[in-house]
Design a protein around this motif. Structure first.
Motif, PDB file in Angstrom:
ATOM      1  N   VAL A  30       5.491  -6.054 -24.548  1.00 36.01           N
ATOM      2  CA  VAL A  30       5.659  -6.645 -23.341  1.00 36.01           C
ATOM      3  C   VAL A  30       5.292  -5.522 -22.281  1.00 36.01           C
ATOM      4  O   VAL A  30       5.773  -4.508 -22.489  1.00 36.01           O
ATOM      5  CB  VAL A  30       7.057  -7.011 -23.169  1.00 36.01           C
ATOM      6  N   TYR A  31       4.320  -6.073 -21.281  1.00 36.71           N
ATOM      7  CA  TYR A  31       3.976  -4.923 -20.596  1.00 36.71           C
ATOM      8  C   TYR A  31       4.522  -5.339 -19.126  1.00 36.71           C
ATOM      9  O   TYR A  31       4.732  -6.531 -18.768  1.00 36.71           O
ATOM     10  CB  TYR A  31       2.222  -5.382 -20.327  1.00 36.71           C
ATOM     11  N   TYR A  32       5.032  -4.291 -18.394  1.00 29.62           N
ATOM     12  CA  TYR A  32       5.760  -4.405 -17.181  1.00 29.62           C
ATOM     13  C   TYR A  32       5.288  -3.486 -16.036  1.00 29.62           C
ATOM     14  O   TYR A  32       4.603  -2.532 -16.290  1.00 29.62           O
ATOM     15  CB  TYR A  32       7.212  -3.649 -17.296  1.00 29.62           C
ATOM     16  N   CYS A  33       4.956  -4.169 -14.910  1.00 27.61           N
ATOM     17  CA  CYS A  33       4.476  -3.725 -13.786  1.00 27.61           C
ATOM     18  C   CYS A  33       5.650  -3.050 -12.912  1.00 27.61           C
ATOM     19  O   CYS A  33       6.963  -3.507 -13.069  1.00 27.61           O
ATOM     20  CB  CYS A  33       4.246  -4.690 -12.707  1.00 27.61           C
ATOM     21  N   SER A  43       0.813  -1.320   0.021  1.00 23.07           N
ATOM     22  CA  SER A  43      -0.041   0.040  -0.032  1.00 23.07           C
ATOM     23  C   SER A  43       0.918   1.154  -0.236  1.00 23.07           C
ATOM     24  O   SER A  43       0.307   2.405  -0.279  1.00 23.07           O
ATOM     25  CB  SER A  43      -0.977  -0.011   1.314  1.00 23.07           C
ATOM     26  N   ILE A  44       2.084   1.289   0.234  1.00 26.88           N
ATOM     27  CA  ILE A  44       2.951   2.503   0.272  1.00 26.88           C
ATOM     28  C   ILE A  44       3.549   2.598  -1.094  1.00 26.88           C
ATOM     29  O   ILE A  44       4.259   3.928  -1.073  1.00 26.88           O
ATOM     30  CB  ILE A  44       4.023   2.339   1.340  1.00 26.88           C
ATOM     31  N   TYR A  45       3.358   1.874  -2.109  1.00 25.01           N
ATOM     32  CA  TYR A  45       3.878   2.001  -3.358  1.00 25.01           C
ATOM     33  C   TYR A  45       2.754   2.627  -4.297  1.00 25.01           C
ATOM     34  O   TYR A  45       1.764   2.048  -4.664  1.00 25.01           O
ATOM     35  CB  TYR A  45       4.584   0.621  -3.964  1.00 25.01           C
ATOM     36  N   ALA A  46       3.234   3.734  -5.082  1.00 24.06           N
ATOM     37  CA  ALA A  46       2.455   3.984  -6.144  1.00 24.06           C
ATOM     38  C   ALA A  46       2.763   2.856  -7.395  1.00 24.06           C
ATOM     39  O   ALA A  46       4.060   2.548  -7.589  1.00 24.06           O
ATOM     40  CB  ALA A  46       3.045   5.386  -6.732  1.00 24.06           C
ATOM     41  N   MET A  47       1.948   2.457  -8.026  1.00 25.88           N
ATOM     42  CA  MET A  47       2.015   1.293  -9.104  1.00 25.88           C
ATOM     43  C   MET A  47       1.771   1.955 -10.501  1.00 25.88           C
ATOM     44  O   MET A  47       0.757   2.969 -10.895  1.00 25.88           O
ATOM     45  CB  MET A  47       0.876   0.250  -8.703  1.00 25.88           C
ATOM     46  N   SER A  48       2.400   1.375 -11.497  1.00 29.05           N
ATOM     47  CA  SER A  48       2.228   1.610 -12.966  1.00 29.05           C
ATOM     48  C   SER A  48       2.415   0.412 -13.597  1.00 29.05           C
ATOM     49  O   SER A  48       3.185  -0.693 -13.456  1.00 29.05           O
ATOM     50  CB  SER A  48       3.598   2.692 -13.216  1.00 29.05           C
ATOM     51  N   TRP A  49       1.858   0.655 -15.085  1.00 30.52           N
ATOM     52  CA  TRP A  49       2.272  -0.282 -15.902  1.00 30.52           C
ATOM     53  C   TRP A  49       2.986   0.248 -17.157  1.00 30.52           C
ATOM     54  O   TRP A  49       2.583   1.433 -17.578  1.00 30.52           O
ATOM     55  CB  TRP A  49       0.783  -0.990 -16.517  1.00 30.52           C
ATOM     56  N   TYR A  50       4.098  -0.177 -17.642  1.00 31.81           N
ATOM     57  CA  TYR A  50       4.838   0.145 -18.660  1.00 31.81           C
ATOM     58  C   TYR A  50       4.585  -0.662 -19.895  1.00 31.81           C
ATOM     59  O   TYR A  50       4.236  -1.893 -19.636  1.00 31.81           O
ATOM     60  CB  TYR A  50       6.087   0.368 -18.379  1.00 31.81           C
ATOM     61  N   ARG A  51       4.962  -0.258 -21.196  1.00 32.64           N
ATOM     62  CA  ARG A  51       5.048  -1.557 -21.982  1.00 32.64           C
ATOM     63  C   ARG A  51       6.201  -1.130 -23.014  1.00 32.64           C
ATOM     64  O   ARG A  51       6.701   0.146 -23.279  1.00 32.64           O
ATOM     65  CB  ARG A  51       3.438  -1.365 -22.856  1.00 32.64           C
ATOM     66  N   GLN A  52       6.572  -2.147 -23.702  1.00 32.47           N
ATOM     67  CA  GLN A  52       7.704  -1.978 -24.800  1.00 32.47           C
ATOM     68  C   GLN A  52       7.499  -2.810 -25.695  1.00 32.47           C
ATOM     69  O   GLN A  52       7.410  -4.015 -25.706  1.00 32.47           O
ATOM     70  CB  GLN A  52       9.129  -2.339 -23.953  1.00 32.47           C
ATOM     71  N   ALA A  53       7.386  -2.118 -27.086  1.00 37.02           N
ATOM     72  CA  ALA A  53       7.215  -2.941 -28.089  1.00 37.02           C
ATOM     73  C   ALA A  53       8.501  -3.264 -28.934  1.00 37.02           C
ATOM     74  O   ALA A  53       9.573  -2.224 -28.522  1.00 37.02           O
ATOM     75  CB  ALA A  53       6.197  -2.005 -29.199  1.00 37.02           C
ATOM     76  N   PRO A  54       8.602  -3.993 -29.770  1.00 35.85           N
ATOM     77  CA  PRO A  54      10.035  -4.314 -30.189  1.00 35.85           C
ATOM     78  C   PRO A  54      10.403  -3.028 -31.178  1.00 35.85           C
ATOM     79  O   PRO A  54       9.681  -2.421 -31.999  1.00 35.85           O
ATOM     80  CB  PRO A  54       9.447  -5.508 -31.638  1.00 35.85           C
TER      81      PRO A  54
END
Length: 121
Positions: free
Chosen positions: A93-96, A30-41
């Protein structure tokens, strides 16, 4: 040390939907802000969506606004990426990602291993 494990990536047809999950362990989620990133080829990693520690004020990359949401469940130590109306350009590819500034000012961040999302007919 926080461990992040993504799941839910798959091959899906255009117009379809997927829900990615990122389960956290080893820390106080609960103390972490969370994000999703992605990287295409051949492209740089880009920030897709982010949410605050309490689940408020989500922000989204312009191309995914109205199609993606980033809910989190602090009771389950999990953040999700709900992806609707998928298009081929969402293939990546999706990264947390988790980040927090701790007591004393130390900044911590962690990455998951990534999960592949492919949108194709």
């Amino acid at each position: 040390q926080v461990q992040l494990v993504e799941s839910g990536g798959d091959l899906v047809q255009p117009g379809g939907a997927l829900r990615l999950s990122c389960a956290a362990s080893g820390g106080t989620f609960s103390i972490y802000a969370m994000s999703w990133y992605r990287q295409a080829p051949g492209k740089e990693r880009e920030l897709v969506a982010t949410i605050t520690t309490t689940g408020g004020s989500p922000n989204y990359l312009d191309p995914v606004k109205g199609r993606f949401t980033i809910p989190r469940d602090n009771g389950r130590n999990t953040v999700y990426l709900q992806m609707n109306s998928l298009i081929p350009e969402d293939t990546a590819v999706y990264y947390c990602h988790a980040e927090a500034t701790l007591i004393g000012g130390r900044y911590e961040y962690y990455w998951g291993q990534g999960t592949q999302v492919t949108v194709s007919s």
